[in-house]
Design a protein around this motif. Structure first.
Motif, PDB file in Angstrom:
ATOM      1  N   VAL A 610       0.775  -1.100  -0.167  1.00 55.54           N
ATOM      2  CA  VAL A 610       0.140  -0.137  -0.069  1.00 55.54           C
ATOM      3  C   VAL A 610       0.711   1.084   0.068  1.00 55.54           C
ATOM      4  N   GLU A 611       1.783   1.224   0.799  1.00 55.72           N
ATOM      5  CA  GLU A 611       2.486   2.312   1.017  1.00 55.72           C
ATOM      6  C   GLU A 611       3.486   2.654  -0.285  1.00 55.72           C
ATOM      7  N   GLU A 612       3.897   1.875  -0.904  1.00 57.40           N
ATOM      8  CA  GLU A 612       4.449   1.871  -2.116  1.00 57.40           C
ATOM      9  C   GLU A 612       3.530   2.463  -3.231  1.00 57.40           C
ATOM     10  N   GLN A 628      -7.076   8.283  -1.368  1.00 59.18           N
ATOM     11  CA  GLN A 628      -8.335   7.212  -1.444  1.00 59.18           C
ATOM     12  C   GLN A 628      -7.931   6.001  -0.776  1.00 59.18           C
ATOM     13  N   MET A 629      -6.604   5.580  -1.221  1.00 58.26           N
ATOM     14  CA  MET A 629      -6.099   4.227  -0.728  1.00 58.26           C
ATOM     15  C   MET A 629      -5.672   4.358   0.789  1.00 58.26           C
ATOM     16  N   ILE A 630      -4.970   5.760   1.066  1.00 61.63           N
ATOM     17  CA  ILE A 630      -4.672   5.824   2.511  1.00 61.63           C
ATOM     18  C   ILE A 630      -5.775   5.529   3.337  1.00 61.63           C
ATOM     19  N   GLY A 635      -6.682   3.268   6.667  1.00 61.92           N
ATOM     20  CA  GLY A 635      -7.543   3.824   7.707  1.00 61.92           C
ATOM     21  C   GLY A 635      -6.603   4.699   8.673  1.00 61.92           C
ATOM     22  N   ASP A 636      -5.699   5.385   8.064  1.00 59.59           N
ATOM     23  CA  ASP A 636      -4.672   6.000   9.014  1.00 59.59           C
ATOM     24  C   ASP A 636      -4.940   7.548   8.622  1.00 59.59           C
ATOM     25  N   VAL A 637      -5.782   8.394   9.404  1.00 56.57           N
ATOM     26  CA  VAL A 637      -5.929   9.690   9.097  1.00 56.57           C
ATOM     27  C   VAL A 637      -4.704  10.514   9.398  1.00 56.57           C
ATOM     28  N   ASP A 638      -3.959  10.301  10.293  1.00 53.65           N
ATOM     29  CA  ASP A 638      -2.796  11.275  10.461  1.00 53.65           C
ATOM     30  C   ASP A 638      -1.712  11.043   9.063  1.00 53.65           C
ATOM     31  N   LYS A 639      -1.775   9.703   8.588  1.00 54.94           N
ATOM     32  CA  LYS A 639      -0.789   9.389   7.230  1.00 54.94           C
ATOM     33  C   LYS A 639      -1.608  10.222   6.378  1.00 54.94           C
ATOM     34  N   ALA A 644      -1.905  14.971   2.506  1.00 55.01           N
ATOM     35  CA  ALA A 644      -2.441  16.281   1.924  1.00 55.01           C
ATOM     36  C   ALA A 644      -1.418  17.611   2.183  1.00 55.01           C
ATOM     37  N   LYS A 645      -0.806  17.564   3.440  1.00 51.82           N
ATOM     38  CA  LYS A 645       0.193  18.701   3.758  1.00 51.82           C
ATOM     39  C   LYS A 645       1.306  18.590   2.562  1.00 51.82           C
ATOM     40  N   GLU A 646       1.731  17.255   2.310  1.00 48.10           N
ATOM     41  CA  GLU A 646       2.861  17.348   1.337  1.00 48.10           C
ATOM     42  C   GLU A 646       2.594  17.841   0.272  1.00 48.10           C
TER      43      GLU A 646
END
Length: 811
Positions: A610-612, A628-630, A635-639, A644-646
């Motif tokens: 997923v991360e890659e 959407q995948m995140i 299911g990680d709102v912080d990530k 979104a910040k990046e």
């Protein structure tokens, strides 16, 4: 009476420690040890002389020439004294319990020291010119019977069970009380010896065996039952005699366990009397064997005659008392401590150590370890250093202090190599400095020995880096020494510095280098040494690389060194990272500009990375799918917020808010993190009324705190800017107010003449600007449109501010 004769062998005579030095070096260990009975006895014998002694387990009874009897304890202290007779005490008798004492003196009288002596015994005999038997009758009166008379004075009597043996000038008789018959008469052999000067010694071995020592022979008389068919008028018993012959004269003989203790007297000439000799004789079926012979230096032995000596022993303990007029010597069986003393005195240290180890529970005066240390010292003194070092293992055991002392002693004598093989190297260890000292010693003189110790000793025994440094110092003098290089490689291997170890092995072209790689799993250390491996053995190198492609990451090392080298392998690297090294896959995707993104995305989606996949989607511009995948996969709102910040994209924030608006936990995460990027009011207005949001109060408080913090930061920044502006203005003002030096070297920037006139006495005017440009007043142009304002022509043309200032000099 039957007689069997056996000669007694003549053996050399070991002498006590106070005898002549020539005889002290005998290799035969003595069987007995001797000491004088001192304390009260010494004082008695200064004024009187000992004539006889009787030994009991609890005390001694000593008779003297002056007719006195002394009761002594075992140490020789006087407990009681009795004045018995004006003449010599010949014999003292005790009952089995030692409660009653009978004393016989030279005048033939018998005295009972205990008043109940005569009442407690039913039978006893007395000597003199007659052998008298006293028996109680039924009226409790004494009945006297003469057993023998007419052959002179009876000199010795011994009673055992039903048999009484006595000696007179003619010989020895044995009488059977049960049958009231005299069994035998054993005649005296050597009639040339005066019986009063050379008395007979009698000793019952058991109830039927009598031992007679007289003159130069010993007779063993066995009393046996006669066959009833042979009796007729003969006694019911007879005696069979075995005779042993000796060159000396038997003073006294005793039986102890399986041996005979004999005290012998020697007198070759009338004026020369030798020391008495105590022998131990072992009887054999057809002969006998002398197993010990000690000549005793008793006091005044040159003045003593045969009749002056007596030999008595204790039934309870193996103690033998040699009595002479002026001395009483006690002989004891030697114990294990005495045996060890003798072995040490003869320098038989190994036997002494073995004896101490076997009987360590019984020895009292010796210590096993001290004996072992004496043995080691002896070996060192004799130069047998290897044997001494080998014994250290057994003797020093777990005593680390003794071990270190021995190591330093071996260092002092230059024998560290000898002890190196035997040092502790298991759970018990010496300090590292000890092992390092020995390694340094080998390194100075013996490279091969040094290499052997490095192979045999565990690397934890010493400081590895210290030894590595020492080896490197030696390699500076001999850089091609193969032994040192191999040893250094082993040291690096112990220290897990495999890259350096491999470098040496490859330099030496070590035949087992590939085996070493597999043994120590050194694949991570050969990634930059592939060329050397190929140069050494191409076939083996290729086989190893193909067999262990999952362990050798040389493409990874190449990429880390230069992202562009090996770009043609980047597509292959994606699969390798995904298969064998996923942690390095994402960093590779981030740093590589040559990997095909579609291929990478396909591989990552196949493996559900997923991360890659998120990274690749964002890099390919599909940020909304990545977000959407995140949200859905992770299911990680912080990530998601971080993503979104990046990207810093308003549409992504809108998507994130829209996705989270019906998920209370996500709303909480947004409220806690969105404040610095998006106006929180936008999110709050969209929250449905009545929705329960976890920790809403804390989130709102945090939003307010973040807002207050922003206000405070702005105010703080404003104050800092104002303060800095004021400080800089003041600094500029101070700088501009400084004086400017003007001398003959300065020129006018307009006419280029010297700024100062040659005649300073005349009036002149100079204008100096803050930019350090100088003009004659008359050379300056007109003030221009601003009345009273002048500017530096040079700086004004360059639009420089500092030239606007002016400093006018007039004279």
């Amino acid at each position: 009476m039957r007689v069997i004769q056996h000669p007694l062998p003549q053996l050399p005579h070991p002498i006590l420690s106070h005898s002549s030095p020539q005889e002290e070096d005998s290799e035969e260990e003595p069987k007995l040890k001797y000491e004088r009975l001192a304390n009260g006895v010494t004082e008695i014998l200064l004024k009187d002389a000992a004539s006889c002694i009787t030994v009991h387990d609890k005390f001694l009874a000593l008779g003297t020439h002056f007719g006195k009897v002394f009761l002594l304890d075992i140490q020789g202290n006087v407990t009681q004294k009795f004045e018995i007779s004006p003449v010599k005490i010949n014999q003292i008798s005790l009952d089995e319990d030692g409660e009653h004492v009978g004393v016989c003196s030279e005048d033939g009288k018998v005295v009972a020291l205990h008043p109940q002596f005569s009442k407690s015994n039913k039978q006893f005999v007395t000597g003199g010119n007659k052998l008298l038997l006293y028996e109680r009758n039924w009226l409790n009166r004494w009945k006297t019977s003469i057993l023998h008379e007419g052959e002179g004075t009876i000199t010795n009597i011994k009673w055992r069970a039903n048999l009484i043996a006595w000696a007179n000038n003619v010989g020895v008789k044995i009488y059977d009380i049960s049958t009231k018959q005299r069994i035998t008469n054993v005649l005296r052999d050597n009639v040339s010896l005066r019986p009063d000067m050379y008395p007979c010694s009698l000793c019952w071995k058991d109830n039927t065996t009598l031992i007679i020592g007289w003159g130069s022979s010993v007779k063993i008389c066995a009393v046996k039952e006669r066959d009833p068919t042979e009796m007729r008028d003969l006694p019911s018993r007879y005696v069979e005699i075995v005779t042993f012959v000796c060159v000396g004269v038997y003073v006294c003989i005793l039986h102890h366990t399986t041996h005979y203790m004999t005290l012998l007297y020697f007198c070759q000439e009338e004026e020369f009397r030798a020391r008495p000799r105590l022998d131990i004789i072992q009887p054999l079926p057809e002969s006998c064997e002398e197993i010990s012979s000690d000549a005793l230096t008793v006091r005044n032995f040159k003045d003593n005659e045969c009749r002056d000596y007596r030999l008595e022993h204790s039934e309870g303990e193996p103690l033998f008392y040699i009595i002479s007029p002026k001395d009483i010597v006690v002989a004891k069986e030697r114990d294990q401590d005495d045996h060890i003393d003798w072995l040490l005195d003869k320098k038989k240290y190994e036997e002494a150590l073995l004896a101490a180890e076997i009987s360590f529970k019984n020895i009292k005066r010796h210590d096993v370890q001290k004996i072992g240390m004496a043995y080691i010292n002896h070996l060192v003194e004799n130069g047998d250093y290897d044997a001494a070092a080998r014994k250290c293992q057994k003797v020093l055991g777990k005593n680390m202090e003794l071990w270190e002392n021995e190591v330093y002693r071996f260092k002092t004598i230059g024998q560290l190599k000898a002890i190196s093989q035997y040092l502790p190297r298991g759970d018990l260890r010496l300090r590292p400095v000890i092992y390092e000292m020995i390694l340094h010693e080998f390194l100075k003189t013996d490279y091969e020995g040094f290499a052997m110790l490095i192979r045999e000793w565990p690397g934890e025994l010493y400081n590895n880096m210290t030894i590595v440094q020492a080896v490197n110092d030696h390699l500076k003098k001999d850089p091609s020494n193969e032994t040192l290089l191999k040893t250094l490689a082993e040291l690096y291997t112990y220290d897990q510095r495999y890259d350096k170890a491999l470098e040496i092995y490859l330099k030496l072209r070590h035949k087992d280098v590939y085996q070493l790689i597999h043994k120590h799993n050194l694949f991570s250390s050969i990634e930059d040494k592939i060329v050397l491996l190929m140069d050494f053995d191409k076939e083996k190198a290729v086989d190893m690389l193909l067999d262990n492609e999952d362990k050798i990451s040389y493409l990874h090392k190449l990429f880390k060194r230069d992202h562009h080298k090996g770009q043609r392998y980047h597509e292959r690297q994606i699969s390798l990272y995904a298969e064998y090294d996923r942690p390095n896959l994402l960093p590779f995707l981030r740093d590589s500009t040559h990997c095909p993104l579609e291929k990478a995305l396909e591989i990552c989606q196949q493996r559900n990375f997923v991360e890659e996949t998120v990274f690749l989607l964002s890099r390919m511009g599909n940020c909304r799918r990545a977000l959407q995948m995140i949200m859905e996969e992770l299911g990680d709102v912080d990530k998601a917020i971080e993503f979104a910040k990046e990207q810093d994209d308003a549409e992504l924030w809108e998507d994130l808010i829209s996705y989270s608006i019906d998920k209370p936990p996500f709303i909480t995460g947004l409220l806690n993190n969105i404040g610095t990027h998006v106006d929180p009011i936008l999110l709050i207005h969209r929250i449905k009324e009545g929705m329960r949001i976890p920790n809403l109060r804390d989130s709102l408080v945090k939003i307010l705190q973040d807002y207050n913090l922003q206000i405070l930061l702005r105010e703080g920044c404003k104050k800092i800017l104002v303060a800095d502006s004021l400080s800089l203005l003041q600094k500029m003002h101070r700088t501009q107010m400084r004086g400017i030096r003007v001398d003959e070297e300065n020129i006018c920037e307009s006419c280029h003449a010297t700024i100062l006139p040659s005649d300073t006495a005349q009036a002149f005017g100079v204008v100096v600007f803050h930019c350090r440009h100088m003009f004659h007043k008359e050379c300056l142009p007109s003030p221009g449109t601003i009345p009273g304002a002048q500017f530096c022509n040079i700086c004004s043309a360059k639009r420089r501010g500092p030239g606007s200032g002016i400093l006018e000099m007039k004279k």
